[in-house]
Design an enzyme around this catalytic site. Structure first.
Site, PDB file in Angstrom:
ATOM      1  N   ALA A  15       0.688  -1.304   0.143  1.00 42.22           N
ATOM      2  CA  ALA A  15       0.122  -0.427   0.029  1.00 42.22           C
ATOM      3  C   ALA A  15       0.895   1.337  -0.123  1.00 42.22           C
ATOM      4  O   ALA A  15       0.114   2.619  -0.011  1.00 42.22           O
ATOM      5  CB  ALA A  15      -0.653   0.051   1.434  1.00 42.22           C
ATOM      6  N   ASN A  87      -2.570  -6.642  -2.115  1.00 44.82           N
ATOM      7  CA  ASN A  87      -1.630  -6.449  -4.295  1.00 44.82           C
ATOM      8  C   ASN A  87      -0.980  -6.573  -3.806  1.00 44.82           C
ATOM      9  O   ASN A  87      -0.178  -5.748  -5.112  1.00 44.82           O
ATOM     10  CB  ASN A  87      -2.454  -4.513  -3.023  1.00 44.82           C
ATOM     11  N   SER A 139      -3.551 -10.064 -12.316  1.00 43.54           N
ATOM     12  CA  SER A 139      -2.971  -9.300 -13.404  1.00 43.54           C
ATOM     13  C   SER A 139      -3.861  -9.823 -14.613  1.00 43.54           C
ATOM     14  O   SER A 139      -3.566 -10.868 -15.494  1.00 43.54           O
ATOM     15  CB  SER A 139      -1.622  -9.073 -13.925  1.00 43.54           C
ATOM     16  N   TYR A 152       5.818 -13.747 -13.349  1.00 46.30           N
ATOM     17  CA  TYR A 152       5.075 -13.087 -12.859  1.00 46.30           C
ATOM     18  C   TYR A 152       4.185 -13.342 -13.358  1.00 46.30           C
ATOM     19  O   TYR A 152       2.936 -13.396 -12.320  1.00 46.30           O
ATOM     20  CB  TYR A 152       5.097 -11.327 -13.305  1.00 46.30           C
ATOM     21  N   ALA A 154       2.952 -16.096 -14.100  1.00 40.47           N
ATOM     22  CA  ALA A 154       2.167 -17.681 -13.445  1.00 40.47           C
ATOM     23  C   ALA A 154       1.975 -17.315 -11.708  1.00 40.47           C
ATOM     24  O   ALA A 154       0.647 -17.501 -11.374  1.00 40.47           O
ATOM     25  CB  ALA A 154       3.939 -18.047 -13.158  1.00 40.47           C
ATOM     26  N   ILE A 185      -2.049   0.021 -16.110  1.00 41.19           N
ATOM     27  CA  ILE A 185      -2.045   0.691 -14.991  1.00 41.19           C
ATOM     28  C   ILE A 185      -1.055   2.324 -14.983  1.00 41.19           C
ATOM     29  O   ILE A 185       0.155   1.991 -15.695  1.00 41.19           O
ATOM     30  CB  ILE A 185      -2.508   0.779 -13.129  1.00 41.19           C
TER      31      ILE A 185
END
Lengths: 254, 237
Positions: A15, A87, A139, A152, A154, A185
């Protein structure tokens, strides 16, 4: 125990910046008590916690001891976790055959295994409270794959499968698990991507826009809104679903 | 003089607004300050109730033009008009039943999109949310005509979404699980405890939950383009 205990409580990992930061702001604005985690304990995480009246619980989620300490600190402040937003992510681009295995596996350790352990730590609290929400940030690359991003992709595809499995397993107990698979993003990560590619920030933005049917990069607030939807009253019939607010990149393939 | 988009309340057109998901959607948008126009064979509780058959393209066009003239534009269209016939084996579906189902669910969606898109193109804004079904994602052993019509809606909306991707107009689908509406008869198999026990959530979806998903797409969904959101209680994962 703090008076905040009667509010729903969210824990957001990763965060200190970008999507995680925006998500913490949004959930706080929506009335949640919010605990924020990131691997580094610099001023950004503490500043965010101050800004939203929340709690900073820094730590590496790939470290099982840190996960235990983090969830204990949240429980002491807020009593429990009602919403987990998974996240935090590690990312390192590299060719599959030549990438350092340590870098390859670190991404799986953080993105998938770290959140696996964190979910194990918070689910008993959710069960005791009679329900909860788990929002996994996957993702678009976990849906479509991407060259030089096998670890990433996988790990993120693993999160998609985890959301589906957890959804089935935990929904009977009122704990709703779902995932969001964003695509491109507009975050600080673009600067890293630009440096990796040896081009400017504007050039990487343009390169990514050309991959998006709508031609629009997502703002972090767009994805934070998806988290808030799944975590809020409107998300109460979503189980094991994969939201894909990527401007049409993934075409609902997850 | 033309009023700016901020000068008026946002406007939603909802087909099938007289009952079930359409009625819940109209109610929620109304609560959130939208002006709502319902298109249905029967009167609805929307701010503006227009009785119109969605299979009649010219009638839908007239109704939508009247709504836009009355409210000053159309920001969202929700295509919820439809019906259901339960328990039909493929060999027992008549041509009339097949044609009617396709005309109402697919044709109604086509007619509504064709009527609202010119207004959205002119305004350079707008969102269309079509109601499909989890059966279109997961298939069904019976009621093939309903499943095919709902599946065709997916292809229609994904293609229109691609066609309009470069514009600010967004098209997406909400594919609910079995929902507690009048379309499910009191003795429906979808209401039986034995079926509900197969759902991870163990219950039917509520119309308000579908409406909340539609509202989210309409208000914070600009990054969705041809997507399918499925509040389905875990029926299709």
């Amino acid at each position: 125990m703090a008076a905040a205990a009667c509010r729903a409580v969210a824990l957001v990992t990763g965060a200190a910046q970008g999507l995680g930061y925006a998500t913490a702001l949004r959930l706080a604005a929506d009335g949640f008590g919010v605990a924020v985690n990131d691997i580094s304990n610099d001023g950004r995480l503490a500043g965010l916690a101050d800004r939203i009246g929340g709690l900073a619980v820094p730590g590496d989620i790939a470290d099982p001891d840190a996960v235990i300490a983090m969830t204990r600190a949240v429980a002491e402040q807020f009593g429990r976790v009602d919403v987990l937003v998974a996240n935090a992510a590690a990312m390192g681009m590299g060719s599959f055959l030549t990438q350092d295995p340590k870098i390859w596996w670190r991404q799986v350790e953080v993105n998938l295994s770290g959140h696996f352990r964190l979910i194990q730590a918070v689910v008993p609290q959710m069960r005791a409270a009679g329900g909860g929400r788990i929002v996994l940030i996957a993702s678009g690359w976990g849906v479509t794959g991407h060259p030089n991003a096998t670890a990433y992709a996988a790990s993120k595809a693993g999160l998609i499968a985890l959301a589906k499995g957890l959804g089935r397993e935990l929904a009977p107990q009122g704990i709703l698990a779902n995932a969001i698979a964003p695509s491109y993003i507009d975050t600080e990560q673009l600067r890293v991507d630009a440096d990796d590619a040896g081009i400017t920030l504007d050039e990487i933005r343009q390169r990514y826009r050309e991959l998006i049917p709508t031609g629009q990069l997502a703002a972090v607030e767009d994805i934070a809104a998806a988290v808030a939807f799944l975590a809020g009253p409107g998300g109460s019939a979503f189980v094991g679903q994969i939201l894909q607010p990527g401007g049409g990149v993934t075409r609902t393939r997850a | 003089m033309t009023a700016g988009p901020e000068a008026r309340s946002p406007v939603a057109v909802i087909t099938g607004a007289a009952s079930g998901i359409g009625a819940a959607t109209a109610a929620l948008f109304g609560q959130r300050g939208w002006r709502t126009a319902g298109i249905d064979l029967r009167p609805s509780d929307a701010d503006l109730s227009l009785q119109c058959d969605v299979t009649e393209a010219a009638a839908v066009r007239s109704a939508v033009d009247a709504i836009s003239a009355r409210f000053g534009g159309i920001d969202a269209a929700v295509t919820a008009a439809g019906y259901y016939e339960e328990g039909l084996d493929i060999c027992d579906i008549t041509k009339a039943q097949w044609d009617s189902m396709l005309q109402v669910i697919l044709g109604g969606t086509v007619n509504t999109c064709a009527a609202v898109l010119p207004h959205m193109i002119a305004a350079e804004r707008g969102t269309i949310i079509a109601i499909s079904s989890e059966l279109a994602l997961g298939g069904s052993a019976t009621d093939l005509h309903y499943v095919c019509a709902k599946g065709a809606v997916l292809g229609l909306i994904k293609s229109l979404a691609a066609e309009f991707a470069a514009t600010p107009i967004r098209l997406n689908v909400v594919a609910p699980g079995p929902t507690d509406t009048p379309l499910l008869a009191p003795d429906s198999l979808w209401r039986e405890p034995g079926y509900l026990a197969t759902l991870p959530l163990g219950r039917l979806v509520r119309p308000a939950e579908v409406a909340a998903t539609v509202y989210y797409l309409a208000t914070e969904g600009s990054m969705y383009c041809g997507e399918v959101l499925s509040p389905n209680a875990g029926a299709v994962i």
